[in-house]
Write a protein that holds these residues in place. Structure first.
Motif, PDB file in Angstrom:
ATOM      1  N   PRO A 230     -11.216  -3.376 -10.106  1.00 53.42           N
ATOM      2  CA  PRO A 230     -11.225  -3.797  -8.704  1.00 53.42           C
ATOM      3  C   PRO A 230      -9.904  -3.578  -7.971  1.00 53.42           C
ATOM      4  O   PRO A 230      -9.862  -3.645  -6.756  1.00 53.42           O
ATOM      5  N   THR A 231      -8.808  -3.348  -8.722  1.00 54.59           N
ATOM      6  CA  THR A 231      -7.575  -2.968  -8.053  1.00 54.59           C
ATOM      7  C   THR A 231      -7.247  -1.535  -8.462  1.00 54.59           C
ATOM      8  O   THR A 231      -7.564  -1.110  -9.573  1.00 54.59           O
ATOM      9  N   ALA A 232      -6.644  -0.805  -7.541  1.00 53.08           N
ATOM     10  CA  ALA A 232      -6.193   0.544  -7.852  1.00 53.08           C
ATOM     11  C   ALA A 232      -4.873   0.439  -8.613  1.00 53.08           C
ATOM     12  O   ALA A 232      -4.261  -0.628  -8.677  1.00 53.08           O
ATOM     13  N   THR A 233      -4.437   1.545  -9.209  1.00 54.78           N
ATOM     14  CA  THR A 233      -3.188   1.561  -9.960  1.00 54.78           C
ATOM     15  C   THR A 233      -2.245   2.594  -9.346  1.00 54.78           C
ATOM     16  O   THR A 233      -2.619   3.750  -9.161  1.00 54.78           O
ATOM     17  N   LEU A 234      -1.038   2.162  -9.038  1.00 58.90           N
ATOM     18  CA  LEU A 234      -0.007   3.032  -8.486  1.00 58.90           C
ATOM     19  C   LEU A 234       1.100   3.167  -9.515  1.00 58.90           C
ATOM     20  O   LEU A 234       1.648   2.159  -9.974  1.00 58.90           O
TER      21      LEU A 234
ATOM     22  N   GLY B 292      -3.604  -7.786  -6.124  1.00 58.63           N
ATOM     23  CA  GLY B 292      -2.690  -6.957  -6.899  1.00 58.63           C
ATOM     24  C   GLY B 292      -1.224  -7.234  -6.633  1.00 58.63           C
ATOM     25  O   GLY B 292      -0.861  -8.148  -5.906  1.00 58.63           O
ATOM     26  N   ASP B 293      -0.388  -6.405  -7.242  1.00 62.86           N
ATOM     27  CA  ASP B 293       1.061  -6.469  -7.017  1.00 62.86           C
ATOM     28  C   ASP B 293       1.375  -6.038  -5.584  1.00 62.86           C
ATOM     29  O   ASP B 293       2.283  -6.577  -4.959  1.00 62.86           O
ATOM     30  N   VAL B 294       0.644  -5.036  -5.111  1.00 63.15           N
ATOM     31  CA  VAL B 294       0.753  -4.579  -3.725  1.00 63.15           C
ATOM     32  C   VAL B 294      -0.448  -5.189  -3.018  1.00 63.15           C
ATOM     33  O   VAL B 294      -1.588  -4.759  -3.213  1.00 63.15           O
TER      34      VAL B 294
ATOM     35  N   VAL C  91      -2.860  -5.651  -0.413  1.00 61.77           N
ATOM     36  CA  VAL C  91      -3.505  -4.977   0.710  1.00 61.77           C
ATOM     37  C   VAL C  91      -4.956  -4.744   0.276  1.00 61.77           C
ATOM     38  O   VAL C  91      -5.209  -4.576  -0.921  1.00 61.77           O
ATOM     39  N   PRO C  92      -5.932  -4.781   1.197  1.00 61.67           N
ATOM     40  CA  PRO C  92      -7.286  -4.428   0.754  1.00 61.67           C
ATOM     41  C   PRO C  92      -7.250  -3.068   0.048  1.00 61.67           C
ATOM     42  O   PRO C  92      -6.646  -2.124   0.553  1.00 61.67           O
ATOM     43  N   ARG C  93      -7.835  -2.990  -1.144  1.00 59.15           N
ATOM     44  CA  ARG C  93      -7.754  -1.790  -1.989  1.00 59.15           C
ATOM     45  C   ARG C  93      -8.076  -0.529  -1.198  1.00 59.15           C
ATOM     46  O   ARG C  93      -9.217  -0.301  -0.813  1.00 59.15           O
ATOM     47  N   PRO C  94      -7.077   0.312  -0.920  1.00 60.35           N
ATOM     48  CA  PRO C  94      -7.339   1.511  -0.132  1.00 60.35           C
ATOM     49  C   PRO C  94      -7.967   2.627  -0.961  1.00 60.35           C
ATOM     50  O   PRO C  94      -7.596   2.850  -2.110  1.00 60.35           O
ATOM     51  N   VAL C  95      -8.916   3.303  -0.354  1.00 62.86           N
ATOM     52  CA  VAL C  95      -9.508   4.480  -0.973  1.00 62.86           C
ATOM     53  C   VAL C  95      -8.616   5.682  -0.704  1.00 62.86           C
ATOM     54  O   VAL C  95      -8.490   6.583  -1.533  1.00 62.86           O
ATOM     55  N   TYR C  96      -7.971   5.694   0.466  1.00 59.20           N
ATOM     56  CA  TYR C  96      -7.092   6.787   0.863  1.00 59.20           C
ATOM     57  C   TYR C  96      -5.681   6.260   1.086  1.00 59.20           C
ATOM     58  O   TYR C  96      -5.482   5.339   1.859  1.00 59.20           O
ATOM     59  N   VAL C  97      -4.729   6.851   0.402  1.00 63.17           N
ATOM     60  CA  VAL C  97      -3.317   6.526   0.594  1.00 63.17           C
ATOM     61  C   VAL C  97      -2.675   7.741   1.247  1.00 63.17           C
ATOM     62  O   VAL C  97      -2.791   8.860   0.760  1.00 63.17           O
ATOM     63  N   ASP C  98      -2.006   7.517   2.374  1.00 61.53           N
ATOM     64  CA  ASP C  98      -1.378   8.625   3.082  1.00 61.53           C
ATOM     65  C   ASP C  98       0.025   8.919   2.568  1.00 61.53           C
ATOM     66  O   ASP C  98       0.451  10.066   2.549  1.00 61.53           O
ATOM     67  N   SER C  99       0.735   7.876   2.151  1.00 64.83           N
ATOM     68  CA  SER C  99       2.109   8.083   1.719  1.00 64.83           C
ATOM     69  C   SER C  99       2.585   6.878   0.916  1.00 64.83           C
ATOM     70  O   SER C  99       2.157   5.752   1.156  1.00 64.83           O
TER      71      SER C  99
ATOM     72  N   THR D 267      10.141  -3.747  -9.350  1.00 67.19           N
ATOM     73  CA  THR D 267      10.871  -4.386 -10.440  1.00 67.19           C
ATOM     74  C   THR D 267      11.512  -3.305 -11.300  1.00 67.19           C
ATOM     75  O   THR D 267      10.844  -2.334 -11.680  1.00 67.19           O
ATOM     76  N   ALA D 268      12.794  -3.456 -11.592  1.00 67.34           N
ATOM     77  CA  ALA D 268      13.495  -2.480 -12.433  1.00 67.34           C
ATOM     78  C   ALA D 268      12.755  -2.298 -13.757  1.00 67.34           C
ATOM     79  O   ALA D 268      12.299  -3.258 -14.365  1.00 67.34           O
ATOM     80  N   ASN D 269      12.607  -1.057 -14.155  1.00 67.53           N
ATOM     81  CA  ASN D 269      11.964  -0.663 -15.409  1.00 67.53           C
ATOM     82  C   ASN D 269      10.462  -0.939 -15.445  1.00 67.53           C
ATOM     83  O   ASN D 269       9.863  -0.992 -16.516  1.00 67.53           O
ATOM     84  N   ASP D 270       9.855  -1.109 -14.286  1.00 67.20           N
ATOM     85  CA  ASP D 270       8.396  -1.267 -14.193  1.00 67.20           C
ATOM     86  C   ASP D 270       7.877  -0.153 -13.285  1.00 67.20           C
ATOM     87  O   ASP D 270       8.220  -0.096 -12.113  1.00 67.20           O
ATOM     88  N   GLY D 271       7.052   0.698 -13.832  1.00 63.21           N
ATOM     89  CA  GLY D 271       6.578   1.843 -13.059  1.00 63.21           C
ATOM     90  C   GLY D 271       5.120   1.768 -12.674  1.00 63.21           C
ATOM     91  O   GLY D 271       4.577   2.709 -12.106  1.00 63.21           O
ATOM     92  N   SER D 272       4.426   0.662 -12.975  1.00 63.43           N
ATOM     93  CA  SER D 272       2.996   0.574 -12.699  1.00 63.43           C
ATOM     94  C   SER D 272       2.691  -0.684 -11.897  1.00 63.43           C
ATOM     95  O   SER D 272       3.123  -1.788 -12.265  1.00 63.43           O
ATOM     96  N   TYR D 273       1.930  -0.507 -10.795  1.00 67.68           N
ATOM     97  CA  TYR D 273       1.610  -1.619  -9.901  1.00 67.68           C
ATOM     98  C   TYR D 273       0.135  -1.587  -9.539  1.00 67.68           C
ATOM     99  O   TYR D 273      -0.410  -0.520  -9.239  1.00 67.68           O
ATOM    100  N   SER D 274      -0.487  -2.756  -9.551  1.00 64.35           N
ATOM    101  CA  SER D 274      -1.880  -2.851  -9.123  1.00 64.35           C
ATOM    102  C   SER D 274      -1.899  -2.974  -7.598  1.00 64.35           C
ATOM    103  O   SER D 274      -1.025  -3.599  -6.998  1.00 64.35           O
ATOM    104  N   VAL D 275      -2.902  -2.347  -6.976  1.00 67.40           N
ATOM    105  CA  VAL D 275      -3.001  -2.321  -5.521  1.00 67.40           C
ATOM    106  C   VAL D 275      -4.358  -2.886  -5.115  1.00 67.40           C
ATOM    107  O   VAL D 275      -5.402  -2.355  -5.502  1.00 67.40           O
ATOM    108  N   GLY D 276      -4.345  -3.965  -4.362  1.00 63.21           N
ATOM    109  CA  GLY D 276      -5.577  -4.592  -3.912  1.00 63.21           C
ATOM    110  C   GLY D 276      -5.298  -6.006  -3.449  1.00 63.21           C
ATOM    111  O   GLY D 276      -4.158  -6.479  -3.498  1.00 63.21           O
TER     112      GLY D 276
END
Length: 196
Positions: free
Chosen positions: A133-137, A74-76, A78-86, A62-71
């Motif tokens: 419970p969700t990671a933050t990107l 979440g916004d992203v 996917v099962p909350r990853p402990v390791y993000v490769d890229s 989303t334009a002008n939004d720089g923070s996303y929950s991951v889980g």
């Protein structure tokens, strides 16, 4: 290979000779082994060598939004990853779409950024924080473009079994590894000594 938690538990308890040959597991034994199996899977989810594949997940930036929950919630999604490769972004206004990787920021590098709300048309880096419970990107600088998709590459793990009869497809070698490790994990509870 496709199997169930019940099959894995029965084989592990059979290796420990908890039941006589040809005898089924009791309900109590099956439940105890099942709990131990899910404990193993929970532990393995945090160990990088136990993560057997990489999953590519996209989401709308989303334009002008720089923070996303991951889980899972979440916004992203996917099962909350402990390791993000890229992490990267896809420019959807190009034909064909153009995928650009972002540079990862360490905790120290992100903390050193003086103006965290800086904006730009496109981000150049990302910071992944293992909040729960969700990671933050966080994308940096915060993108103002409205034609971007985010893309996250993260290692996947074998999820915990929902029940003894949940069917799961495992990578080659994983069934044997689960049976052997479960037998070792269960041995003290069943007052058995695993063989060499």
């Amino acid at each position: 290979m496709t199997t169930t938690a019940r099959d894995i538990c029965a084989e592990a308890l059979g290796d420990l000779m908890v039941n006589g040959v040809g005898q089924p597991m009791s309900g109590a034994d099956a439940n105890r082994a099942f709990s131990k199996l899910n404990n193993l899977l929970d532990q393995w989810a945090s160990e990088s060598l136990m993560l057997y594949s990489e999953v590519r997940t996209t989401w709308t930036i989303t334009a002008n939004d720089g923070s996303y929950s991951v889980g899972s919630t979440g916004d992203v999604v996917v099962p909350r990853p402990v390791y993000v490769d890229s992490v990267g972004f896809i420019m959807t206004d190009q034909d064909p779409d153009l995928e650009i990787p972002l540079t990862p920021l360490t905790d120290q590098a992100y903390a050193a950024i003086a103006i965290k709300d800086l904006t730009s048309t496109l981000p150049v880096s990302y910071y992944y924080n293992l909040t729960y419970p969700t990671a933050t990107l966080k994308l940096y600088p915060i993108p103002t473009s409205s034609t971007l998709l985010g893309v996250l590459y993260a290692r996947a793990h074998v999820s915990e079994f929902a029940s003894l009869d949940t069917v799961v497809s495992l990578p080659p070698g994983w069934r044997r590894m689960m049976v052997s490790n479960l037998a070792v994990e269960c041995a003290p509870s069943f007052e058995r000594e695993p063989s060499q």
